[in-house]
Design a protein around this motif. Structure first.
Motif, mmCIF file in Angstrom:
data_model
loop_
_atom_site.group_PDB
_atom_site.id
_atom_site.type_symbol
_atom_site.label_atom_id
_atom_site.label_comp_id
_atom_site.label_asym_id
_atom_site.label_seq_id
_atom_site.Cartn_x
_atom_site.Cartn_y
_atom_site.Cartn_z
ATOM 1 N N LYS A 121 86.128 6.115 -34.878
ATOM 2 C CA LYS A 121 86.077 5.342 -33.637
ATOM 3 C C LYS A 121 87.476 5.189 -33.048
ATOM 4 O O LYS A 121 88.081 4.114 -33.049
ATOM 5 C CB LYS A 121 85.443 3.980 -33.897
ATOM 6 C CG LYS A 121 83.994 4.089 -34.372
ATOM 7 C CD LYS A 121 83.387 2.729 -34.656
ATOM 8 C CE LYS A 121 81.955 2.858 -35.162
ATOM 9 N NZ LYS A 121 81.338 1.540 -35.461
ATOM 10 N N TRP A 122 88.000 6.307 -32.534
ATOM 11 C CA TRP A 122 89.316 6.296 -31.910
ATOM 12 C C TRP A 122 89.250 5.543 -30.585
ATOM 13 O O TRP A 122 88.261 5.630 -29.856
ATOM 14 C CB TRP A 122 89.799 7.730 -31.686
ATOM 15 C CG TRP A 122 89.993 8.483 -32.963
ATOM 16 C CD1 TRP A 122 89.068 9.265 -33.592
ATOM 17 C CD2 TRP A 122 91.161 8.498 -33.777
ATOM 18 N NE1 TRP A 122 89.590 9.775 -34.751
ATOM 19 C CE2 TRP A 122 90.881 9.331 -34.888
ATOM 20 C CE3 TRP A 122 92.425 7.914 -33.678
ATOM 21 C CZ2 TRP A 122 91.814 9.577 -35.894
ATOM 22 C CZ3 TRP A 122 93.353 8.154 -34.674
ATOM 23 C CH2 TRP A 122 93.047 8.975 -35.766
ATOM 24 N N ARG A 135 95.803 6.706 -28.457
ATOM 25 C CA ARG A 135 94.522 6.989 -29.112
ATOM 26 C C ARG A 135 94.726 6.670 -30.583
ATOM 27 O O ARG A 135 95.446 7.385 -31.294
ATOM 28 C CB ARG A 135 94.147 8.465 -28.935
ATOM 29 C CG ARG A 135 93.808 8.856 -27.513
ATOM 30 C CD ARG A 135 92.490 8.241 -27.062
ATOM 31 N NE ARG A 135 91.365 8.772 -27.789
ATOM 32 C CZ ARG A 135 90.459 9.613 -27.276
ATOM 33 N NH1 ARG A 135 90.582 10.036 -26.043
ATOM 34 N NH2 ARG A 135 89.447 10.027 -28.003
ATOM 35 N N ASP A 136 94.103 5.593 -31.068
ATOM 36 C CA ASP A 136 94.421 5.131 -32.413
ATOM 37 C C ASP A 136 93.238 4.429 -33.066
ATOM 38 O O ASP A 136 92.234 4.116 -32.431
ATOM 39 C CB ASP A 136 95.640 4.201 -32.382
ATOM 40 C CG ASP A 136 95.449 2.997 -31.454
ATOM 41 O OD1 ASP A 136 94.439 2.286 -31.591
ATOM 42 O OD2 ASP A 136 96.319 2.766 -30.584
ATOM 43 N N ILE A 137 93.390 4.196 -34.371
ATOM 44 C CA ILE A 137 92.485 3.362 -35.152
ATOM 45 C C ILE A 137 93.346 2.388 -35.936
ATOM 46 O O ILE A 137 94.329 2.776 -36.566
ATOM 47 C CB ILE A 137 91.611 4.199 -36.105
ATOM 48 C CG1 ILE A 137 90.654 5.095 -35.303
ATOM 49 C CG2 ILE A 137 90.818 3.290 -37.049
ATOM 50 C CD1 ILE A 137 89.856 6.060 -36.175
ATOM 51 N N HIS A 138 92.996 1.107 -35.881
ATOM 52 C CA HIS A 138 93.754 0.076 -36.583
ATOM 53 C C HIS A 138 93.349 0.025 -38.056
ATOM 54 O O HIS A 138 92.202 0.305 -38.419
ATOM 55 C CB HIS A 138 93.508 -1.286 -35.947
ATOM 56 C CG HIS A 138 94.110 -1.421 -34.582
ATOM 57 N ND1 HIS A 138 94.129 -2.609 -33.890
ATOM 58 C CD2 HIS A 138 94.727 -0.521 -33.770
ATOM 59 C CE1 HIS A 138 94.729 -2.449 -32.724
ATOM 60 N NE2 HIS A 138 95.099 -1.180 -32.624
ATOM 61 N N VAL A 168 96.939 4.183 -37.000
ATOM 62 C CA VAL A 168 97.179 5.623 -37.016
ATOM 63 C C VAL A 168 96.932 6.156 -35.616
ATOM 64 O O VAL A 168 95.889 5.876 -35.004
ATOM 65 C CB VAL A 168 96.272 6.337 -38.035
ATOM 66 C CG1 VAL A 168 96.386 7.855 -37.891
ATOM 67 C CG2 VAL A 168 96.650 5.920 -39.459
ATOM 68 N N VAL A 169 97.899 6.926 -35.104
ATOM 69 C CA VAL A 169 97.812 7.524 -33.764
ATOM 70 C C VAL A 169 97.458 9.001 -33.888
ATOM 71 O O VAL A 169 97.943 9.689 -34.784
ATOM 72 C CB VAL A 169 99.151 7.370 -33.013
ATOM 73 C CG1 VAL A 169 99.066 8.032 -31.634
ATOM 74 C CG2 VAL A 169 99.528 5.903 -32.881
ATOM 75 N N ARG A 170 96.621 9.461 -32.973
ATOM 76 C CA ARG A 170 96.262 10.876 -32.907
ATOM 77 C C ARG A 170 96.685 11.436 -31.539
ATOM 78 O O ARG A 170 96.255 10.954 -30.499
ATOM 79 C CB ARG A 170 94.755 11.052 -33.090
ATOM 80 C CG ARG A 170 94.311 12.508 -33.155
ATOM 81 C CD ARG A 170 92.835 12.619 -33.488
ATOM 82 N NE ARG A 170 91.981 12.320 -32.345
ATOM 83 C CZ ARG A 170 90.640 12.348 -32.392
ATOM 84 N NH1 ARG A 170 90.025 12.639 -33.529
ATOM 85 N NH2 ARG A 170 89.930 12.066 -31.320
ATOM 86 N N TYR A 171 97.556 12.456 -31.587
ATOM 87 C CA TYR A 171 97.985 13.142 -30.367
ATOM 88 C C TYR A 171 97.335 14.521 -30.308
ATOM 89 O O TYR A 171 97.410 15.290 -31.273
ATOM 90 C CB TYR A 171 99.504 13.319 -30.337
ATOM 91 C CG TYR A 171 100.290 12.051 -30.101
ATOM 92 C CD1 TYR A 171 100.264 11.411 -28.866
ATOM 93 C CD2 TYR A 171 101.085 11.518 -31.110
ATOM 94 C CE1 TYR A 171 101.001 10.259 -28.642
ATOM 95 C CE2 TYR A 171 101.824 10.360 -30.895
ATOM 96 C CZ TYR A 171 101.778 9.731 -29.658
ATOM 97 O OH TYR A 171 102.511 8.601 -29.438
ATOM 98 N N ARG A 172 96.734 14.845 -29.169
ATOM 99 C CA ARG A 172 96.160 16.163 -28.921
ATOM 100 C C ARG A 172 96.407 16.550 -27.466
ATOM 101 O O ARG A 172 96.389 15.671 -26.586
ATOM 102 C CB ARG A 172 94.646 16.151 -29.179
ATOM 103 C CG ARG A 172 94.232 16.158 -30.632
ATOM 104 C CD ARG A 172 92.718 16.116 -30.737
ATOM 105 N NE ARG A 172 92.271 16.250 -32.114
ATOM 106 C CZ ARG A 172 91.009 16.087 -32.509
ATOM 107 N NH1 ARG A 172 90.071 15.779 -31.621
ATOM 108 N NH2 ARG A 172 90.682 16.233 -33.776
ATOM 109 N N PRO A 173 96.591 17.832 -27.197
ATOM 110 C CA PRO A 173 96.811 18.250 -25.799
ATOM 111 C C PRO A 173 95.669 17.862 -24.864
ATOM 112 O O PRO A 173 95.902 17.561 -23.689
ATOM 113 C CB PRO A 173 96.941 19.774 -25.899
ATOM 114 C CG PRO A 173 97.413 20.020 -27.295
ATOM 115 C CD PRO A 173 96.745 18.960 -28.129
ATOM 116 N N ASP A 174 94.416 17.852 -25.378
ATOM 117 C CA ASP A 174 93.266 17.560 -24.516
ATOM 118 C C ASP A 174 92.875 16.089 -24.531
ATOM 119 O O ASP A 174 91.895 15.695 -23.892
ATOM 120 C CB ASP A 174 92.062 18.411 -24.927
ATOM 121 C CG ASP A 174 91.635 18.162 -26.372
ATOM 122 O OD1 ASP A 174 92.457 17.624 -27.147
ATOM 123 O OD2 ASP A 174 90.491 18.505 -26.724
#
Length: 288
Positions: free
Chosen positions: A138-139, A159-162, A203-209
């Motif tokens: 559940k980002w 864009r993260d999850i705690h 935690v952060v998630r980086y993606r081009p899209d």
């Protein structure tokens, strides 16, 4: 102290030489005696046979684990054992080079002014934390409106999850206390907050899209920690952190290494563009 001690009682776990079992019959050597539990009955029978019992820590025969809180419904149940089975947890998830940081004469790595860089967690930790987050799935949307926060607004969203969403907040705060605080005391002389306080751990998630970068900002912290969870050039391309005042960037991040830097006032920074793949980082805003 390492040694061998003659003792009158043993309980729970012990080794018995097989020749002893052949020497005495079951009527002499057993776990049965009036008014005694099984362990104490065996010890009493051994003493009556003039058989000596010893405790030794000269050889590592293994150890018992506490299974009471082991929850197989979790994506990574071993990650939650930091309290109950701390020795096993540390061996599995702390970087093998972490103790070397505190050796006399060890030079601290400082890729940018007042930005410090240390090995802290293992590859197993990185993979487990990513799996915990992706299994939860559940980002956040990366928008300013965020009902997870008091007030429902995030000024610089990612864009993260705690950690508290996956039930790991309490574990993470203990990690900050035991493994991060000594590093902070080492590099920011005279500053110590015991225990560290942190309301934002994620935690952060980086993606081009999705969200490929993060605009310049200050953090709501006295100091911020940033742990790279996967490998640049392998799992993703681009990325990194640029400290604008110093025109200094950290782009060759190492999985399991922690960046520690001041959060407010001096270290205005941005997340650099991820051009390919997925980049994961663990962020904590400490002592807001």
């Amino acid at each position: 102290m390492i040694g061998l001690w003659n003792v009158p009682y043993l309980a729970n776990a012990y080794l018995i030489n097989s020749t002893l079992l052949k020497k005495y019959d079951r009527k002499q050597l057993n776990f049965d005696k009036p008014n005694l539990d099984a362990d104490m009955a065996l010890c009493s029978n051994l003493r009556e046979l003039d058989v000596f019992m010893y405790v030794s820590n000269r050889v590592d025969f293994g150890h018992l684990v506490n299974p009471d809180t082991y929850d197989i419904t979790r994506a990574e149940p071993d990650m939650y054992q930091i309290f109950e089975n701390e020795g096993d947890w540390e061996e599995r998830y702390i970087n093998k080079d972490y103790p070397d940081i505190f050796k006399p004469g060890q030079e601290d790595k400082q890729p940018c002014p007042d930005v410090y860089w240390f090995p802290i967690v293992s590859t197993k930790f990185n993979k487990a934390l990513i799996n915990m987050m992706e299994s939860f799935g559940k980002w956040s949307t990366g928008k300013n409106e965020d009902d997870r926060l008091e007030g429902g607004y995030e000024a610089v969203p990612t864009r993260d999850i705690h950690m508290n969403q996956v039930g790991w907040e309490r574990h993470w705060l203990y990690f900050l206390q035991k493994y991060v605080r000594p590093l902070v005391e080492k590099v920011f002389l005279g500053y110590a907050h015991d225990p560290p306080r942190s309301l934002m751990n994620f935690v952060v998630r980086y993606r081009p899209d999705e969200q490929p970068s993060l605009r310049p900002h200050h953090d709501s912290s006295t100091y911020t920690i940033n742990i790279a969870l996967n490998q640049v050039g392998v799992d993703y391309e681009g990325g990194g952190c640029r400290f604008i005042r110093y025109n200094c960037s950290v782009v060759d991040t190492k999985p399991g290494w922690i960046l520690i830097h001041p959060g407010r006032l001096t270290h205005y920074h941005e997340g650099l563009l991820v051009t390919k793949g997925t980049r994961y980082i663990m962020i904590s805003f400490v002592d807001p």
